[in-house]
Design an enzyme around this catalytic site. Structure first.
Site, PDB file in Angstrom:
ATOM      1  N   ASP A   7       0.851  -1.193   0.000  1.00 46.13           N
ATOM      2  CA  ASP A   7       0.000   0.000   0.000  1.00 46.13           C
ATOM      3  C   ASP A   7       0.883   1.238   0.000  1.00 46.13           C
ATOM      4  O   ASP A   7       2.021   1.204   0.486  1.00 46.13           O
ATOM      5  CB  ASP A   7      -0.922   0.017   1.223  1.00 46.13           C
ATOM      6  CG  ASP A   7      -1.928   1.167   1.163  1.00 46.13           C
ATOM      7  OD1 ASP A   7      -2.744   1.171   0.225  1.00 46.13           O
ATOM      8  OD2 ASP A   7      -1.876   2.057   2.019  1.00 46.13           O
ATOM      9  N   GLU A   9       0.827   5.748   0.422  1.00 44.23           N
ATOM     10  CA  GLU A   9       0.153   7.028   0.666  1.00 44.23           C
ATOM     11  C   GLU A   9       0.836   8.062  -0.223  1.00 44.23           C
ATOM     12  O   GLU A   9       2.054   7.973  -0.480  1.00 44.23           O
ATOM     13  CB  GLU A   9       0.230   7.430   2.128  1.00 44.23           C
ATOM     14  CG  GLU A   9      -0.483   6.485   3.086  1.00 44.23           C
ATOM     15  CD  GLU A   9      -1.971   6.355   2.836  1.00 44.23           C
ATOM     16  OE1 GLU A   9      -2.567   7.316   2.304  1.00 44.23           O
ATOM     17  OE2 GLU A   9      -2.530   5.296   3.158  1.00 44.23           O
ATOM     18  N   HIS A  57      -4.342  10.977   5.261  1.00 45.37           N
ATOM     19  CA  HIS A  57      -3.214  10.258   5.875  1.00 45.37           C
ATOM     20  C   HIS A  57      -2.619  10.958   7.098  1.00 45.37           C
ATOM     21  O   HIS A  57      -1.950  10.323   7.916  1.00 45.37           O
ATOM     22  CB  HIS A  57      -2.115   9.985   4.842  1.00 45.37           C
ATOM     23  CG  HIS A  57      -1.595  11.186   4.110  1.00 45.37           C
ATOM     24  ND1 HIS A  57      -0.927  12.221   4.731  1.00 45.37           N
ATOM     25  CD2 HIS A  57      -1.635  11.500   2.785  1.00 45.37           C
ATOM     26  CE1 HIS A  57      -0.570  13.114   3.826  1.00 45.37           C
ATOM     27  NE2 HIS A  57      -1.006  12.711   2.640  1.00 45.37           N
ATOM     28  N   HIS A 152      -5.497   6.822   7.342  1.00 48.65           N
ATOM     29  CA  HIS A 152      -4.838   5.873   6.454  1.00 48.65           C
ATOM     30  C   HIS A 152      -3.342   5.860   6.750  1.00 48.65           C
ATOM     31  O   HIS A 152      -2.725   6.895   6.951  1.00 48.65           O
ATOM     32  CB  HIS A 152      -5.057   6.278   4.994  1.00 48.65           C
ATOM     33  CG  HIS A 152      -6.454   6.055   4.517  1.00 48.65           C
ATOM     34  ND1 HIS A 152      -6.736   5.531   3.276  1.00 48.65           N
ATOM     35  CD2 HIS A 152      -7.643   6.274   5.109  1.00 48.65           C
ATOM     36  CE1 HIS A 152      -8.041   5.450   3.125  1.00 48.65           C
ATOM     37  NE2 HIS A 152      -8.619   5.902   4.232  1.00 48.65           N
ATOM     38  N   ASP A 157      -2.499  -0.294   6.642  1.00 44.97           N
ATOM     39  CA  ASP A 157      -3.450  -0.708   5.611  1.00 44.97           C
ATOM     40  C   ASP A 157      -2.996  -1.994   4.927  1.00 44.97           C
ATOM     41  O   ASP A 157      -3.821  -2.848   4.569  1.00 44.97           O
ATOM     42  CB  ASP A 157      -3.639   0.406   4.583  1.00 44.97           C
ATOM     43  CG  ASP A 157      -4.473   1.558   5.122  1.00 44.97           C
ATOM     44  OD1 ASP A 157      -4.901   1.478   6.287  1.00 44.97           O
ATOM     45  OD2 ASP A 157      -4.681   2.541   4.390  1.00 44.97           O
TER      46      ASP A 157
END
Length: 235
Positions: A7, A9, A57, A152, A157
């Site tokens: 994942d 960001e 985030h 997030h 995640d």
């Protein structure tokens, strides 16, 4: 095959418009089990995050100023991902950012490094058509504890997605097997066998089975005139 749940960001929604990666989280699975061999990077994106992205985030521009740039961690990341199947929720988004970062340092797209890219969002949409299939929605549906997810975060995640992926692909909801007929009259309870303590073997296909499988895929591809999903994705 190693599987890496990944994942990212980012500073915003579009890599083509100049947005950059600020965080990468990776969780390793071998034989469908978490190994603990994870990777996590915060990155200096050399630009500020959009206001809306900051709300998602919560990673401040100031926090990222002394973090390494993508170029500094690229070799470590690619070595870690080498030859693995990569599992990403909404893969086109993260892959577009990874490819842009690699392009900026003169490297090939991510697909040249990994064996396969699997989009867990597409899997979920096929399994639960017409329903919400965000990571939070899947955690609720598949009973994965996401109570610690207020913002997030790439590593958190990825850890949640690893649990979601295992539940999506396990094929059954329980390792408890009923013994006997549940329709027996006069029976107050049905005896059960708990298989959770058993170590289930992971059986890999042999060379002949792999060759037969590839031949079948080629035949299907020919009959569809090259329009099979796996050929299109690989292209």
């Amino acid at each position: 095959m190693r599987q890496i749940v990944l994942d990212t960001e980012t500073t915003g929604l579009s890599a083509d418009s100049g947005d950059r990666i600020i965080e990468i989280g990776c969780v390793e699975l071998v034989g469908r089990k978490l190994t603990g061999n994870n990777k996590h990077f915060y990155l200096n994106p050399e630009r500020d995050s959009h206001e809306d992205a900051l709300k998602v985030h919560g990673i401040s521009n100031e926090f990222l100023k002394d973090k390494p740039k993508f170029a500094a961690v690229a070799d470590e990341l690619l070595d870690y991902l080498q030859g693995a199947e990569i599992i990403i929720h909404n893969a086109p988004f993260d892959v577009s950012f990874l490819n842009k970062e690699l392009e900026l340092i003169g490297r090939e797209p991510i697909r040249h490094c990994v064996a396969k890219i699997t989009d867990s969002l597409m899997m979920a949409k096929e399994m639960f058509p017409g329903k919400r299939n965000s990571l939070d929605a899947l955690c609720d549906r598949l009973e994965v504890d996401n109570s610690g997810r207020t913002l997030h975060g790439a590593l958190l995640d990825a850890e949640l997605l690893a649990d979601v992926y295992i539940n999506l692909t396990r094929g059954q909801n329980s390792l408890m097997i009923d013994v006997g007929s549940s329709s027996q009259e006069g029976s107050d309870s049905v005896p059960q066998i708990d298989l959770s303590g058993f170590e289930l073997p992971l059986l890999a296909a042999n060379e002949q089975e792999l060759a037969d499988h590839e031949k079948l895929l080629v035949d299907i591809d020919k009959s569809s005139k090259g329009k099979t999903v796996w050929r299109v994705l690989n292209a």
